[in-house]
Design a protein around this motif. Sequence first.
Motif, PDB file in Angstrom:
ATOM      1  N   CYS A   1      65.212  62.962  82.382  1.00 16.53           N
ATOM      2  CA  CYS A   1      63.937  62.513  82.958  1.00 16.53           C
ATOM      3  C   CYS A   1      62.841  62.680  81.904  1.00 16.53           C
ATOM      4  O   CYS A   1      62.654  63.780  81.361  1.00 16.53           O
ATOM      5  CB  CYS A   1      63.598  63.330  84.197  1.00 16.53           C
ATOM      6  SG  CYS A   1      61.955  62.970  84.872  1.00 16.53           S
ATOM      7  N   PRO A   2      62.093  61.623  81.607  1.00 15.71           N
ATOM      8  CA  PRO A   2      61.019  61.746  80.611  1.00 15.71           C
ATOM      9  C   PRO A   2      59.997  62.828  80.966  1.00 15.71           C
ATOM     10  O   PRO A   2      59.461  63.484  80.069  1.00 15.71           O
ATOM     11  CB  PRO A   2      60.384  60.356  80.601  1.00 15.71           C
ATOM     12  CG  PRO A   2      61.478  59.442  81.038  1.00 15.71           C
ATOM     13  CD  PRO A   2      62.265  60.230  82.053  1.00 15.71           C
TER      14      PRO A   2
ATOM     15  N   ALA B   1      66.638  69.750  70.371  1.00 12.95           N
ATOM     16  CA  ALA B   1      67.089  68.510  71.013  1.00 12.95           C
ATOM     17  C   ALA B   1      66.002  67.919  71.898  1.00 12.95           C
ATOM     18  O   ALA B   1      65.834  66.690  71.971  1.00 12.95           O
ATOM     19  CB  ALA B   1      68.352  68.788  71.830  1.00 12.95           C
ATOM     20  N   ILE B   2      65.253  68.789  72.558  1.00 10.79           N
ATOM     21  CA  ILE B   2      64.162  68.319  73.428  1.00 10.79           C
ATOM     22  C   ILE B   2      63.074  67.656  72.600  1.00 10.79           C
ATOM     23  O   ILE B   2      62.599  66.546  72.926  1.00 10.79           O
ATOM     24  CB  ILE B   2      63.597  69.495  74.244  1.00 10.79           C
ATOM     25  CG1 ILE B   2      64.605  69.922  75.316  1.00 10.79           C
ATOM     26  CG2 ILE B   2      62.253  69.122  74.875  1.00 10.79           C
ATOM     27  CD1 ILE B   2      64.271  71.241  75.985  1.00 10.79           C
ATOM     28  N   VAL B   3      62.646  68.302  71.518  1.00  8.56           N
ATOM     29  CA  VAL B   3      61.595  67.739  70.670  1.00  8.56           C
ATOM     30  C   VAL B   3      62.054  66.411  70.068  1.00  8.56           C
ATOM     31  O   VAL B   3      61.292  65.435  70.008  1.00  8.56           O
ATOM     32  CB  VAL B   3      61.194  68.739  69.571  1.00  8.56           C
ATOM     33  CG1 VAL B   3      60.266  68.083  68.554  1.00  8.56           C
ATOM     34  CG2 VAL B   3      60.524  69.965  70.190  1.00  8.56           C
TER      35      VAL B   3
ATOM     36  N   GLU C   1      61.863  60.469  70.192  1.00 10.36           N
ATOM     37  CA  GLU C   1      62.585  59.214  70.420  1.00 10.36           C
ATOM     38  C   GLU C   1      61.921  58.390  71.526  1.00 10.36           C
ATOM     39  O   GLU C   1      61.799  57.160  71.416  1.00 10.36           O
ATOM     40  CB  GLU C   1      64.034  59.535  70.783  1.00 10.36           C
ATOM     41  CG  GLU C   1      64.906  58.320  71.032  1.00 10.36           C
ATOM     42  CD  GLU C   1      66.306  58.708  71.483  1.00 10.36           C
ATOM     43  OE1 GLU C   1      66.963  57.871  72.119  1.00 10.36           O
ATOM     44  OE2 GLU C   1      66.724  59.849  71.219  1.00 10.36           O
ATOM     45  N   LEU C   2      61.496  59.062  72.595  1.00 10.13           N
ATOM     46  CA  LEU C   2      60.796  58.363  73.681  1.00 10.13           C
ATOM     47  C   LEU C   2      59.538  57.677  73.164  1.00 10.13           C
ATOM     48  O   LEU C   2      59.257  56.519  73.493  1.00 10.13           O
ATOM     49  CB  LEU C   2      60.412  59.348  74.790  1.00 10.13           C
ATOM     50  CG  LEU C   2      61.492  59.781  75.774  1.00 10.13           C
ATOM     51  CD1 LEU C   2      60.979  60.925  76.643  1.00 10.13           C
ATOM     52  CD2 LEU C   2      61.913  58.602  76.647  1.00 10.13           C
ATOM     53  N   ARG C   3      58.793  58.394  72.341  1.00 10.10           N
ATOM     54  CA  ARG C   3      57.528  57.829  71.844  1.00 10.10           C
ATOM     55  C   ARG C   3      57.796  56.681  70.864  1.00 10.10           C
ATOM     56  O   ARG C   3      57.065  55.688  70.854  1.00 10.10           O
ATOM     57  CB  ARG C   3      56.685  58.941  71.219  1.00 10.10           C
ATOM     58  CG  ARG C   3      56.215  59.969  72.251  1.00 10.10           C
ATOM     59  CD  ARG C   3      55.187  60.935  71.655  1.00 10.10           C
ATOM     60  NE  ARG C   3      54.709  61.842  72.689  1.00 10.10           N
ATOM     61  CZ  ARG C   3      55.134  63.086  72.848  1.00 10.10           C
ATOM     62  NH1 ARG C   3      56.044  63.599  72.029  1.00 10.10           N
ATOM     63  NH2 ARG C   3      54.643  63.847  73.810  1.00 10.10           N
ATOM     64  N   ARG C   4      58.831  56.805  70.045  1.00  5.72           N
ATOM     65  CA  ARG C   4      59.177  55.698  69.134  1.00  5.72           C
ATOM     66  C   ARG C   4      59.599  54.474  69.935  1.00  5.72           C
ATOM     67  O   ARG C   4      59.230  53.338  69.614  1.00  5.72           O
ATOM     68  CB  ARG C   4      60.276  56.128  68.172  1.00  5.72           C
ATOM     69  CG  ARG C   4      59.817  57.041  67.048  1.00  5.72           C
ATOM     70  CD  ARG C   4      60.885  57.113  65.948  1.00  5.72           C
ATOM     71  NE  ARG C   4      62.145  57.637  66.439  1.00  5.72           N
ATOM     72  CZ  ARG C   4      62.471  58.914  66.501  1.00  5.72           C
ATOM     73  NH1 ARG C   4      61.594  59.827  66.085  1.00  5.72           N
ATOM     74  NH2 ARG C   4      63.637  59.303  66.954  1.00  5.72           N
ATOM     75  N   ALA C   5      60.397  54.687  70.983  1.00 12.52           N
ATOM     76  CA  ALA C   5      60.838  53.570  71.805  1.00 12.52           C
ATOM     77  C   ALA C   5      59.654  52.892  72.472  1.00 12.52           C
ATOM     78  O   ALA C   5      59.625  51.650  72.599  1.00 12.52           O
ATOM     79  CB  ALA C   5      61.836  54.056  72.856  1.00 12.52           C
ATOM     80  N   HIS C   6      58.683  53.682  72.896  1.00  9.00           N
ATOM     81  CA  HIS C   6      57.492  53.097  73.506  1.00  9.00           C
ATOM     82  C   HIS C   6      56.734  52.256  72.493  1.00  9.00           C
ATOM     83  O   HIS C   6      56.293  51.146  72.789  1.00  9.00           O
ATOM     84  CB  HIS C   6      56.585  54.196  74.061  1.00  9.00           C
ATOM     85  CG  HIS C   6      55.262  53.671  74.526  1.00  9.00           C
ATOM     86  ND1 HIS C   6      55.129  52.945  75.690  1.00  9.00           N
ATOM     87  CD2 HIS C   6      54.031  53.736  73.967  1.00  9.00           C
ATOM     88  CE1 HIS C   6      53.850  52.602  75.832  1.00  9.00           C
ATOM     89  NE2 HIS C   6      53.179  53.059  74.801  1.00  9.00           N
TER      90      HIS C   6
END
Length: 480
Positions: free
Chosen positions: A425-426, A465-467, A472-477
Amino acid sequence: MAEVAAESQHVPSHKARSALFLAAMRHFRDALRDRGWAVEYRSLGEHSERTLAQALEADLVRLRPQRLVLVQPGEHRVLTSIEAAARAAGVPAEVRTDAHFFITPGEFDDWARGRKELRLEHFYRWMRRRTGLLMDGDQPAGGRWNFDTENRASFGKEGPGWLPAPVAFPPDATTRAVLDLVESQFPSNPGRLDAFDWPVTREQGLAALEDFVVHRLPCFGRWQDAMWRGEPWLYHARLSSALNLKLISPREACAAAEQAWRTGHAPLEAVEGFVRQVLGWREYVRGIYWREMPGYLERNALGADRALPAFYWSGETDFACLRETIGQTLALGYAHHIQRLMVTGLFALLWGVRPREVHEWYLAVYVDAVEWVELPNTLGMSQYADGGLLASKPYVATGKYIARMGNYCDGCRYRPDRAHGADACPFTTLYWDFLARHRERFARHPRLALQVRNLDRLSDGERGAIVAHADELRRAHRAG
């Protein structure tokens, strides 16, 4: 009175927000004229002035009044622009106290003076004693000031069941003309108008208040924090726009709620929860606003520097809770306080969005948004951008909170109990990332230190792993 384009464009105002203000203005104009008042009224599209200040200055020059008298506006920006227009026209301006509220900004300053910190609970008790609301002599009704432990339940898997629909206010001819006008004047602004049925007159405001007290107040407290997919109203009052437009007064709203308790119609915990929001929080944030403006607008205590994700303007995201809340917001111009604080607001805080961008979004998309109430709630309560002036801690949580308070997570491809990996979950990922980014600030914080200690219990590999997943979430956005 003047309808001007700038008030719908200095932030891209939701079509329903613009329509609500204009429809209420026109109905008020007509009511005044029926009572024999002479009203100078400029309709949108029928004059050349773009801003309120320009329209006012033109009329001051034309009419040459001895003085300009106004009630203190709800936005610092409006007040300064009106005062500037009066100076330019050579007309003295007299700003009067707004009797709509329980106290003045000066009285709030008197309460705040000399205090090491400002806290709602202290202010709220002072206001209860000052007004006598929910008091039995010098003691709080029921022997307690706060009934939060009885409130804030979730519906459980069975859901809310049958819900009383709030009274509707189908648009009359005046309002329909405004809806057509807004569509033609602001076609690119966000939101829709097909479901518009907000109260726009004094009589409708009173009807909305009575409807809430009779049909939803008894259950309001218990489920005021609950969320359920496809149910925007639940047991909420839907009165904030009528209050902020001054169709009804906070005194009327609190008195009606207290009467419902004293006659046995509504339980004390529900009534106290409602009174706390109107008498306590609403007056508190207004006091903070006028005490701290104009500098409050620029606060950014956490150094947030990211742009607001584009899906806030479209609702197009695979994050189910955000898709539900933003979609509802764009359709209705409405979301209740937990949807605002713990879904859209929480995600923006964890993502690290620039607070002013978050503020401008909230000011734009909600029909009840006036800056005196919206700005402190956003920058202070939601984004902690004032460093703890308004709220004692940042309201951060994992996706488990959202799962516990409703069914938004049902069917979502992300798992609230996972912090990294494809199905994480983001909200949960970004929660731990937030604590890691701000560890030094909150390690000794009296209300957040425990959460930081929980972060420290994670292994180095887990934290890494969390960081990495947050990045990765921010790059994908960005790539999207």
